[in-house]
Design an enzyme around this catalytic site. Structure first.
Site, PDB file in Angstrom:
ATOM      1  N   SER A 136      61.051  28.251  44.690  1.00 35.77           N
ATOM      2  CA  SER A 136      61.979  27.130  44.810  1.00 35.77           C
ATOM      3  C   SER A 136      61.348  26.052  45.683  1.00 35.77           C
ATOM      4  O   SER A 136      60.254  26.244  46.231  1.00 35.77           O
ATOM      5  CB  SER A 136      63.289  27.608  45.433  1.00 35.77           C
ATOM      6  OG  SER A 136      63.085  27.800  46.823  1.00 35.77           O
ATOM      7  N   LYS A 137      62.067  24.967  45.817  1.00 35.20           N
ATOM      8  CA  LYS A 137      61.574  23.837  46.619  1.00 35.20           C
ATOM      9  C   LYS A 137      61.206  24.260  48.043  1.00 35.20           C
ATOM     10  O   LYS A 137      60.412  23.606  48.695  1.00 35.20           O
ATOM     11  CB  LYS A 137      62.660  22.756  46.692  1.00 35.20           C
ATOM     12  CG  LYS A 137      62.687  21.886  45.465  1.00 35.20           C
ATOM     13  CD  LYS A 137      63.652  20.739  45.650  1.00 35.20           C
ATOM     14  CE  LYS A 137      63.936  20.111  44.307  1.00 35.20           C
ATOM     15  NZ  LYS A 137      65.278  19.619  44.162  1.00 35.20           N
ATOM     16  N   ARG A 138      61.852  25.308  48.531  1.00 32.66           N
ATOM     17  CA  ARG A 138      61.552  25.806  49.871  1.00 32.66           C
ATOM     18  C   ARG A 138      60.089  26.224  49.983  1.00 32.66           C
ATOM     19  O   ARG A 138      59.485  26.129  51.036  1.00 32.66           O
ATOM     20  CB  ARG A 138      62.382  27.067  50.144  1.00 32.66           C
ATOM     21  CG  ARG A 138      63.674  26.865  50.850  1.00 32.66           C
ATOM     22  CD  ARG A 138      64.342  28.195  51.167  1.00 32.66           C
ATOM     23  NE  ARG A 138      64.320  29.172  50.077  1.00 32.66           N
ATOM     24  CZ  ARG A 138      63.677  30.333  50.139  1.00 32.66           C
ATOM     25  NH1 ARG A 138      62.989  30.681  51.209  1.00 32.66           N
ATOM     26  NH2 ARG A 138      63.730  31.176  49.117  1.00 32.66           N
ATOM     27  N   HIS A 139      59.542  26.746  48.898  1.00 32.57           N
ATOM     28  CA  HIS A 139      58.175  27.260  48.936  1.00 32.57           C
ATOM     29  C   HIS A 139      57.133  26.171  48.683  1.00 32.57           C
ATOM     30  O   HIS A 139      56.113  26.133  49.341  1.00 32.57           O
ATOM     31  CB  HIS A 139      57.975  28.331  47.854  1.00 32.57           C
ATOM     32  CG  HIS A 139      58.882  29.503  47.979  1.00 32.57           C
ATOM     33  ND1 HIS A 139      59.867  29.779  47.057  1.00 32.57           N
ATOM     34  CD2 HIS A 139      58.953  30.473  48.915  1.00 32.57           C
ATOM     35  CE1 HIS A 139      60.494  30.880  47.422  1.00 32.57           C
ATOM     36  NE2 HIS A 139      59.981  31.318  48.541  1.00 32.57           N
TER      37      HIS A 139
END
Ligand code: GLU
Length: 487
Positions: free
Chosen positions: A256-259
């Site tokens: 996800s965008k977190r990664h």
């Protein structure tokens, strides 16, 4: 209805990528597109682009454009399409009528509130939420009455009680008990009329487009039995299925965008090359079974096989992508690399100068966008840096000044046309050695202030190459500015 539907050879491989234009091209979708493309090309098959835009509230032309532009940029070109589901309403209506008339689908008039209350109740007693089938048994008269009243409805597919089995080319045999799902909605009502839902339109399109293999992300695995049931109800043949492993972040949760950035547009803007992305994406779930790591699209087509696709999630490792990108950057000619870097460099600078600058950094660039920061000092009139940066080790202000004066004196005697790296080295090295003699062989006492004066940076390419590009006049001017800092 298919605008460029070609003659289909018996046994022809026909695959598709079916993105919904509800966001920018996602790296997961691009990976699925790549695998479909490789699979098709390897077997002289056809790769189709189908835009699944039935969700009109969430679909936008700008996303459709982004998806198409970036697939093209990656070189993952489709042979047919784009087909748009929003333009195929008549086809869906035809099959919907068939299901309704054969009593394989029905109108459901349950309100949202009612369904939600049911859902809550089922969960409270530890059951998986599913539709109870309340409207299944409504008499045709009742249905007609409600419809005439204008009561809002959706259409549900009658899910038969059975076990659905299919053989997934990657996951092997998959079995699914339909007792776990209720009658699923296949069409909903919108302001514009009826709108087909994913599991319904996808089955019709895959049939109408003669799709031989459905290759898609594992997140769709649970949709497959639902689609098979609809196929069976309509008498369609079953395509072969291959569900690709999920892409996971380093913490093994779904990427996800977190990664990391998830849209191809972001990677493109950051200066990743399509060659690097394709090579990288191919390894998200596939490997050649050898040590070889570098693959262009053509060699991927040769080597690719679904047999070498793993079941386990594929870990996204940005360092690997950076490494590949650096590799492909180093393969470029200076002309090409400069052209690619142009959007990241100031306008109006002589192209030959830019080529020299880019050449200085080709070895160390990992992303094209890094060129901006690495080279910005070339294009400034006046460099901003603290005077302390000019100091090498314990040098006093006087010593710095001394080095700078010496540098200016020597450099001002060199003719502008002789201001090139080899010559500068030849002239300045002996002088640096003199400085080094009394200081344990350390040439930094002479060369460090030079580099900082020219760049204003702690790290950079070598000072002689930089001086050559700056030329005599600008080099001397920068030395003067450095000296002025020390008062
Ligand atoms: N529109 C679906 C998606 O974007 C397509 C899934 C499929 O390939 O069937 O995930």
């Amino acid at each position: 209805m298919l605008n460029n539907f070609k003659f289909i050879r018996p046994g022809e491989v026909r695959v598709r990528i079916a993105p919904s234009p509800t966001g920018f091209l996602h790296i997961g979708t691009a990976r699925t597109a790549l695998f479909n493309y490789l699979f098709a090309k390897k077997q002289q098959g056809i790769f189709i682009l189908r835009i699944e835009d039935t969700d009109i509230e969430r679909s936008f032309p700008k996303f459709e454009r982004d998806i198409m532009e970036n697939l093209k940029w990656l070189g993952i070109e489709w042979d047919e399409g784009p087909y748009r589901q929003s333009e195929r309403g008549e086809i869906y209506t035809k099959y919907l009528k068939k299901l309704l008339s054969e009593n394989k689908a029905y109108h459901c008039f349950c309100s949202k509130e009612e369904l939600e209350a049911q859902r809550q109740y089922q969960m409270s007693i530890g059951q998986a939420p599913r539709y109870t089938g309340k409207c299944r048994e409504l008499s045709p008269e009742k249905v007609q009455e409600y419809l005439t009243q204008g009561k809002s409805s959706i259409i549900r597919f009658k899910v038969p009680a059975k076990k659905v089995k299919f053989n997934d080319l990657i996951r092997g045999e998959v079995e699914f008990d339909t007792g776990l799902i209720g009658d699923m909605a296949i069409v909903k009502k919108t302001g514009q009329g009826f709108s087909p839902l994913y599991n319904f339109s996808v089955v019709i399109d895959d049939f109408e487009m003669k799709i031989s293999h459905v290759i898609r992300g594992e997140d769709h695995l649970s949709n497959t039995p639902k689609q098979i049931l609809i196929q069976e109800a309509l008498g369609f043949p079953q395509p072969k299925y291959a569900h690709l492993p999920l892409i996971l972040g380093p913490d093994r949760s779904k990427l996800s965008k977190r990664h990391a950035a998830v849209s191809i547009t972001e990677y493109r803007k950051a200066g990743y090359l399509p060659e690097a992305l394709n090579n990288f994406m191919a390894f998200l779930g596939w490997n050649p079974g050898t040590e070889r790591e570098i693959f262009g699209l053509n060699s991927l087509v040769k080597e690719f096989s679904l047999k070498q696709v793993q079941k386990a999630g594929a870990i996204f490792n940005i360092k690997k992508l950076d490494w590949l990108n650096g590799f492909y950057i180093r393969q470029k000619s200076i002309e090409k690399l400069t052209e690619l870097c142009l959007p990241c460099l100031p306008k109006g600078v002589d192209l030959n100068e830019l080529k020299k600058i880019v050449a200085l950094y080709q070895e160390r660039l990992k992303k094209l966008s890094e060129i901006t920061n690495l080279t910005k000092f070339f294009f400034k009139e006046r460099l901003e840096y603290p005077k302390t940066l000019l100091r090498w080790k314990e040098m006093s202000d006087k010593e710095i000044k001394n080095s700078l004066d010496k540098l200016r004196k020597i450099l001002s005697k060199i003719k502008a046309e002789d201001f090139h790296k080899e010559n500068l080295e030849k002239i300045l090295f002996p002088e640096a050695e003199k400085f080094a003699k009394e200081r344990a062989g350390d040439r930094g006492y002479f060369l460090w202030p030079l580099r900082v004066a020219l760049t204003g940076e702690k790290t950079s390419a070598g000072p002689f190459e930089i001086a050559e590009i700056l030329g005599k006049e600008r080099t001397l001017e920068r030395l003067k500015q450095a000296k002025n800092k020390i008062k």
